[in-house]
Design an enzyme around this catalytic site. Structure first.
Site, mmCIF file in Angstrom:
data_model
loop_
_atom_site.group_PDB
_atom_site.id
_atom_site.type_symbol
_atom_site.label_atom_id
_atom_site.label_comp_id
_atom_site.label_asym_id
_atom_site.label_seq_id
_atom_site.Cartn_x
_atom_site.Cartn_y
_atom_site.Cartn_z
ATOM 1 C CD GLN A 117 -2.866 -1.144 2.395
ATOM 2 O OE1 GLN A 117 -2.741 -0.345 3.311
ATOM 3 N NE2 GLN A 117 -3.777 -2.113 2.430
ATOM 4 C CG HIS A 183 -3.720 0.016 7.590
ATOM 5 N ND1 HIS A 183 -4.480 -0.381 8.672
ATOM 6 C CD2 HIS A 183 -4.168 -0.705 6.537
ATOM 7 C CE1 HIS A 183 -5.350 -1.306 8.273
ATOM 8 N NE2 HIS A 183 -5.167 -1.524 6.990
ATOM 9 C CD GLU A 279 -15.448 4.599 12.166
ATOM 10 O OE1 GLU A 279 -16.005 3.619 12.697
ATOM 11 O OE2 GLU A 279 -14.823 5.460 12.817
ATOM 12 C CE1 TYR A 289 -14.744 11.733 15.190
ATOM 13 C CE2 TYR A 289 -12.557 12.467 15.861
ATOM 14 C CZ TYR A 289 -13.872 12.751 15.530
ATOM 15 O OH TYR A 289 -14.327 14.052 15.557
ATOM 16 C CE1 TYR A 300 -10.294 -6.918 6.122
ATOM 17 C CE2 TYR A 300 -8.501 -6.436 7.640
ATOM 18 C CZ TYR A 300 -9.379 -6.023 6.657
ATOM 19 O OH TYR A 300 -9.345 -4.724 6.218
HETATM 20 CA CA CA Z 1 -14.396 4.955 14.780
#
Ligand code: CA
Length: 412
Positions: A117, A183, A279, A289, A300
Site C-alpha cells: 500500500q 495503512h 465509517e 474516534y 478479517y
Molecule cells: Ca471509529
C-alpha cells in the site's frame, strides 16, 4: 380466561413479536447493498447510521476517459490552467495535459517505499500556488531495515524542458516508523485558515494498531500542521507534556478519503474498517474516534474486534458506517453547476466496491445512498480518488497498472 385460551393468546403474541422482529431485521438490511452484514448482532447507535435507503437520482451522465496509461494513480490536483497533477503510487508525479497527454515524471521527488500500500500518495497545491508555485505530496518514506512511515514534502514546481520540483523540504514525518507495508493514510486537506490536515493510518500490524489511542505517537491519527511544518498554536494538545503537538484527532484506523465540507469548513473523512466497519466521521479538534477500542464489523479472520463493543463514553460515533464495506478512497462534496441535482451531495470512491458512492447529506446525517458506475465499468476498476474539476465535472482515478483519469459530465 381458560388455560388453553391463555396459551393461544401467548402463542399469537409470540407470532406478532416474531413478525415485528423479522421486519426489524429486514429494515436493518435495507439500503443499497443486498448482502447481509458481517456483524448481524451489532446495532447502530442511532437510526440512519447505516444502510440508508436507496435513492436513484437518475441523472444522465457520460463517463469520459481524460487520460490513461497511469500506473496505480493515487491522488490528483488541478493546476490553475486546468492541467492535472497526478501521482502514480510507484513514485512518479505527472502532469496530465488538457489533451490527456502525460508529462515525463516530475524530477526531484524524494524516494518512496512503494511496496504493497506504500508509495507516492496524495498531492495538493499551496493555497497561494499562483504566487509561490509550491506543491505538497504525501508518501511512504523509507527508513531502512524495512521500516517506513508516512511523510509530507513540498517543493516549487518548475517547468522547463522537463517538469521538476525545487527547494524540496520534508515538512512532516509520522513517528514512530514501523516495519509494515500497510495503512499509510495519506490524504492532504487544507483548512480554511491555511493549516494542512494529514490523515494517517495505524500501520495495520498489532504494534501500530495498539498505538491509535496513544498521545505520544502519530499512528492512527489526523495531524494538523502549518504549511512549513510548524505546529499551529491552537492545536488541541499544544503544551501538554508527553503528547505530540501535531495531533488533531485520535483513534483512527486508515484514512484514505478526506475533504473539507464546503459549507462548514470542517474536515470530513471516511476510514477503512475491517470486515464491516468503514465509517464517515467529522474529525474534530481533540476528539477520539475510538479505534481499536470501539468499531463496527469483525476482524478479517472472523473474531470480534478488541472487546467486540461498538460504543463507549468519550468516544465519537461515526456519522455513518458500512457493513459490508465499500473500501473508501477519495471523497468530495459536489458544489459545481454541471449537475444541479447533485449539489451538496457527498461522493466517495470505492476500491472493493468498484463504484462511486453518492450520499445525500442533511447537516450531519446521511439520508440516502446511491451507487453509481455499477454498470459502466466492464473492467470493474477500483476507484482511488474523487475530485471536482474547475468546470464542475466529477473526476476519478482508477486504481490499476493501467489506471485512468475519468470524468463524469452531463450526457450529451
Ligand atoms: Ca471509529
Amino acid at each position: 380466561m381458560d388455560h388453553f385460551m391463555r396459551i393461544r393468546i401467548v402463542a399469537l403474541a409470540s407470532v406478532v413479536v416474531a413478525c415485528v422482529a423479522s421486519a426489524g431485521v429486514a429494515m436493518a438490511q435495507q439500503g443499497v447493498d443486498p448482502r447481509p452484514p458481517n456483524a448481524p448482532g451489532q446495532k447502530p447507535a442511532f437510526p440512519g447510521q447505516t444502510r440508508a435507503p436507496e435513492r436513484k437520482t437518475n441523472v444522465p451522465f457520460d463517463v469520459v476517459t481524460v487520460a490513461e496509461g497511469l500506473q496505480n494513480p493515487w491522488g490528483m490536483a488541478f493546476l490553475p490552467d486546468r492541467r492535472i497533477l497526478v501521482t502514480e503510487k510507484p513514485g512518479r508525479l505527472r502532469i496530465v495535459g488538457t489533451d490527456g497527454t502525460l508529462s515525463p515524471p516530475v524530477e526531484g521527488l524524494p524516494a518512496v517505499d512503494a511496496r504493497d500500500q506504500g508509495g507516492l500518495l496524495d498531492v495538493t497545491l499551496d493555497p497561494a500556488f499562483a504566487k509561490n508555485r509550491l506543491i505538497y505530496w504525501s508518501y511512504a518514506e523509507p527508513r531502512g531495515n524495512g521500516e517506513n512511515n508516512t511523510a509530507v514534502a513540498r517543493g516549487k514546481l518548475t517547468e522547463g524542458a522537463a517538469p521538476r520540483v525545487e527547494d524540496v523540504q520534508v515538512v512532516f514525518h509520522q513517528t514512530p516508523s514501523l516495519n509494515s507495508r500497510m495503512h499509510f493514510g495519506g490524504r492532504l486537506v487544507w483548512g480554511r485558515d491555511g493549516t494542512l490536515f494529514v490523515t494517517l493510518g495505524d500501520r495495520s500490524i498489532t504494534e501500530g494498531r495498539m498505538q491509535a489511542q496513544r498521545l505520544d505517537g502519530l499512528l492512527g491519527k489526523i495531524v494538523r500542521i502549518n504549511a512549513d511544518g510548524s505546529i499551529p498554536k491552537d492545536n488541541p494538545f499544544v503544551g501538554k507534556e508527553g503528547v505530540r503537538p501535531e495531533i488533531w484527532s485520535i483513534g483512527h484506523r486508515n484514512i484514505q478519503a478526506a475533504t473539507a465540507n464546503p459549507s462548514t469548513g470542517e474536515l470530513w473523512e471516511v476510514e477503512h474498517g475491517t470486515r464491516g466497519g468503514d465509517e464517515i466521521n467529522i474529525a474534530r479538534k481533540g476528539k477520539d474516534y475510538g479505534w481499536p477500542t470501539i468499531a463496527y464489523g469483525i476482524e478479517y479472520k472472523g473474531d470480534p474486534i478488541t472487546g467486540g463493543i461498538t460504543a463507549k463514553e468519550g468516544m465519537e460515533q461515526p456519522l455513518y458506517y458500512w457493513d459490508p464495506v465499500i473500501a473508501p478512497s477519495g471523497m468530495v462534496f459536489y458544489t459545481g453547476s454541471l449537475f444541479p441535482a447533485w449539489k451538496g451531495d457527498l461522493f466517495i470512491g470505492g476500491l472493493a466496491s468498484t463504484n462511486l458512492v453518492r450520499l445525500t447529506v442533511k447537516g450531519e446525517r446521511v439520508v440516502d445512498e446511491e451507487r453509481l458506475l455499477k454498470d459502466l465499468q466492464p473492467r470493474a476498476e477500483r476507484i482511488r480518488d474523487v475530485e471536482q474539476g474547475p468546470e464542475g465535472a466529477i473526476y476519478l482515478l482508477t486504481d490499476s497498472d493501467k489506471g485512468r483519469v475519468l470524468k463524469l459530465v452531463p450526457k450529451q
